[in-house]
Structures are given as structure tokens and as C-alpha cells.
Design a protein around this motif. Structure first.
Motif, mmCIF file in Angstrom:
data_model
loop_
_atom_site.group_PDB
_atom_site.id
_atom_site.type_symbol
_atom_site.label_atom_id
_atom_site.label_comp_id
_atom_site.label_asym_id
_atom_site.label_seq_id
_atom_site.Cartn_x
_atom_site.Cartn_y
_atom_site.Cartn_z
ATOM 1 N N LEU A 68 48.640 8.985 45.924
ATOM 2 C CA LEU A 68 48.312 7.558 45.916
ATOM 3 C C LEU A 68 47.797 7.173 44.535
ATOM 4 C CD1 LEU A 68 48.260 5.259 48.083
ATOM 5 C CD2 LEU A 68 45.827 5.746 48.368
ATOM 6 N N GLU A 70 46.639 3.520 41.975
ATOM 7 C CA GLU A 70 45.931 2.236 41.995
ATOM 8 C C GLU A 70 44.550 2.409 42.653
ATOM 9 O OE1 GLU A 70 46.103 -0.704 40.662
ATOM 10 O OE2 GLU A 70 48.000 -0.359 39.637
ATOM 11 N N ALA A 73 43.683 0.639 46.009
ATOM 12 C CA ALA A 73 44.348 1.252 47.159
ATOM 13 C C ALA A 73 43.691 2.579 47.524
ATOM 14 C CB ALA A 73 45.831 1.466 46.847
ATOM 15 N N MET A 76 40.436 1.915 49.426
ATOM 16 C CA MET A 76 40.696 1.509 50.807
ATOM 17 C C MET A 76 41.136 2.697 51.652
ATOM 18 S SD MET A 76 42.552 -2.186 50.080
ATOM 19 C CE MET A 76 42.781 -2.547 51.826
ATOM 20 N N TYR A 77 42.004 3.518 51.092
ATOM 21 C CA TYR A 77 42.507 4.691 51.823
ATOM 22 C C TYR A 77 41.369 5.645 52.185
ATOM 23 C CZ TYR A 77 44.861 9.176 52.578
ATOM 24 O OH TYR A 77 45.272 10.377 53.099
#
Length: 231
Positions: A68, A70, A73, A76-77
Motif C-alpha cells: 500500500l 499514499e 491510505a 486508514m488501513y
């Protein structure tokens, strides 16, 4: 285990702070952006925009490795993975996302530009310096008004929105700002800075944290033709 590909910058600190706050096991894989590690083909498979931070979660969805990129992101993950620092209810969740997007779309890019044109630009361009310094001041003001109403950015609880914003406000003088002009931001900053996990997160690649000037080669890699080559 989380592999964190990072360098000691505000965006890198966002993720190391959250990992320390959650207690998730992680290891740091340095991405020396001054040497051009971000253009390594193996790293581009994880972060196609040649930016750090990025992660690979060895225990991702379905039990498989999950890359993953960014920073927003990633925050949030990891918040969803651990069930922490992101409310489960819709109203609370989107209040956090709202202020996280404020950081991603405003605080980061605009304060970064202010810092760039005030410190790194090879020539001082008054229009650019004034534009981004003034925009930084406006954004500090927006945040100060918000923090005059609530304890943390998204309300009463500390969240990933705070973790995302805090590292960008560690050097207000580099953005042409005086933190004393924003008492609510100053109060909020001190509270977050006092958290043990935050202090641990700020130790990210401490041995590589530089306070000296950027040399010509680093400047070319970061801001010159190397950055814009098609890959």
C-alpha cells in the motif's frame, strides 16, 4: 509484520507514529530520497508514484502480503486493521476522514511549498514565497479555529487526523509562522508531542535525520530532471 518503507520526513513520521501507537510489529526499510532510492524498480512495484512512505503488510487481507502506498491510505488501513484511532460509527468516521483530507489536500502540500520556496528554491521568488507563506498562515488559522472548539481535530478523541497533521507543524518557522499566533494549535501540539508513542515514532531513522543544507546532487535528485524522468 509490517514492512515500512520510509525516510524521516513528515509523511514518514505519520506512519511510524501510528505504528508505535498501535503496537503493531514493524521493521523499517530506509528509502533514501536524497540518493534516489525512490526510483528503484523494486520500490516502484510497491509505490508507483515513487514516493514514500509505503508499506507491505505480511498478514494482509486473506492472509496474503498486501502492499500500500499514499500515507493517508496507509493510516486508514492500519486504523481499520487495529480498530483504533478511527471511529466505527459513520458520523465519527467521516469526521476523521474529513480532517485527514484537510491535511492531505491542504496542510501537507501548501506547507511543503512554503518550506520549499523559503528554504530550497535556488532563487527567491517573492510571489511564490508570499503566496505559500500566506496560505500556510490561513491553514494554521483554520486549524486554530477548529481546535478552539474541540480537543482534537476530529472531536474529543485523538485520531489518525491528528497523527497526519502533527509532523507537518513541527517547524512552523520554516513555513514563516509563529506558533504563538495560534494558541489553540500550540495547546494541541504540546499534548500530542507529550505522548510517548509519538516521541518513539519521531525516532524513525534518527541516524539519518539531517539538519544541514542539501547538497547539489541531492537537490538534483529531489527537484531536478531525475524526478521527472518517465519510468
Amino acid at each position: 509484520m509490517i514492512d515500512l518503507y520510509a525516510w524521516p520526513t513528515p509523511n514518514g513520521f505519520k506512519i511510524s507514529i501510528l505504528l508505535e501507537e498501535t503496537g503493531l510489529p514493524y521493521r523499517v526499510i530506509p528509502v533514501d530520497i536524497g540518493k534516489g532510492d525512490q526510483f528503484n524498480p523494486d520500490f516502484l512495484k510497491i509505490s508507483p508514484n515513487n514516493k514514500m512512505p509505503a508499506i507491505v503488510d505480511a498478514d494482509g487481507p486473506g492472509g496474503r502480503p498486501y502492499p500500500l502506498f499514499e500515507s493517508g491510505a496507509i493510516l486508514m488501513y492500519l486504523a481499520e486493521k487495529t480498530g483504533r484511532f478511527m471511529p466505527a460509527d459513520v458520523a465519527g468516521r467521516y469526521r476523521v476522514i474529513e480532517w485527514l483530507m484537510f491535511q492531505m489536500g491542504g496542510i501537507g502540500p501548501m506547507l511543503g511549498q512554503a518550506h520549499h520556496f523559503r528554504r530550497y528554491a535556488p532563487e527567491k521568488i517573492p510571489y511564490a514565497v508570499d503566496r505559500y507563506t500566506n496560505e500556510a498562515k490561513r491553514l494554521y488559522g483554520v486549524l486554530d479555529r477548529r481546535l478552539g472548539e474541540v480537543e482534537y481535530m476530529a472531536g474529543s478523541d485523538y485520531s489518525i487526523a491528528d497523527m497526519a497533521t502533527f509532523p507537518w507543524l513541527r517547524k512552523p518557522e520554516g513555513q514563516g509562522q509563529n506558533i504563538d499566533d495560534f494558541p489553540n494549535v500550540k495547546r494541541w501540539f504540546a499534548a500530542i508531542d507529550a505522548r510517548p508513542a509519538v516521541q518513539k515514532g519521531l525516532q524513525l531513522l534518527k541516524e539519518h535525520q539531517s539538519s544541514g543544507p542539501m547538497d547539489a546532487k541531492q537537490r538534483e535528485i529531489m527537484f531536478g530532471a531525475t524526478q521527472y524522468q518517465r519510468r
